[in-house]
Design a protein around this motif. Sequence first.
Motif, short mmCIF file in Angstrom:
data_model
loop_
_atom_site.label_atom_id
_atom_site.label_comp_id
_atom_site.label_asym_id
_atom_site.label_seq_id
_atom_site.Cartn_x
_atom_site.Cartn_y
_atom_site.Cartn_z
N ARG A 48 0.83 -1.21 0.00
CA ARG A 48 0.00 0.00 0.00
C ARG A 48 0.87 1.26 0.00
O ARG A 48 0.58 2.23 -0.70
CB ARG A 48 -0.93 0.02 1.22
CG ARG A 48 -2.07 -0.97 1.13
CD ARG A 48 -2.94 -0.95 2.36
NE ARG A 48 -3.59 0.33 2.58
CZ ARG A 48 -4.60 0.82 1.86
NH1 ARG A 48 -5.07 0.12 0.86
NH2 ARG A 48 -5.13 1.97 2.15
N ALA A 71 0.80 4.01 -2.96
CA ALA A 71 0.48 5.41 -2.68
C ALA A 71 1.57 6.32 -3.24
O ALA A 71 1.27 7.36 -3.84
CB ALA A 71 0.31 5.63 -1.18
N VAL A 128 -4.51 9.08 1.37
CA VAL A 128 -4.86 7.67 1.20
C VAL A 128 -6.02 7.33 2.12
O VAL A 128 -5.95 7.54 3.33
CB VAL A 128 -3.64 6.76 1.49
CG1 VAL A 128 -4.02 5.29 1.31
CG2 VAL A 128 -2.47 7.13 0.59
#
Length: 100
Positions: free
Chosen positions: A22, A26, A39
């Motif tokens: 993640r 991002a 996010v």
Amino acid sequence: MKKLMIVQPTNGRFASEVQAERKAAAQDAADRLGEPLAVLNRAGEPGDYYEIEMEYLAEHLRKMAQADVVYFVRGWTGTHLCRVLHTVAAAYDLLMLYGN
């Protein structure tokens, strides 16, 4: 600031792997767009169990309703939920990015 939703397969993976992926997604999205992104938190955590799978989908759709950008991590095509989210994002003309 635009809001980013990250769509990724998580089944059978450690939370640390998911979080690292993640973070990289991002950063990749921010680099591609040339601006910082907020996010959105995940809908549920890896390994969460939902008695009714559509409840899990509904949580993801609520998150997607807040998103300006949706990033699909590599491997998304192998997961039913990710494919459904892709169909919805496309139907609502959300900006979509794809991981390598």
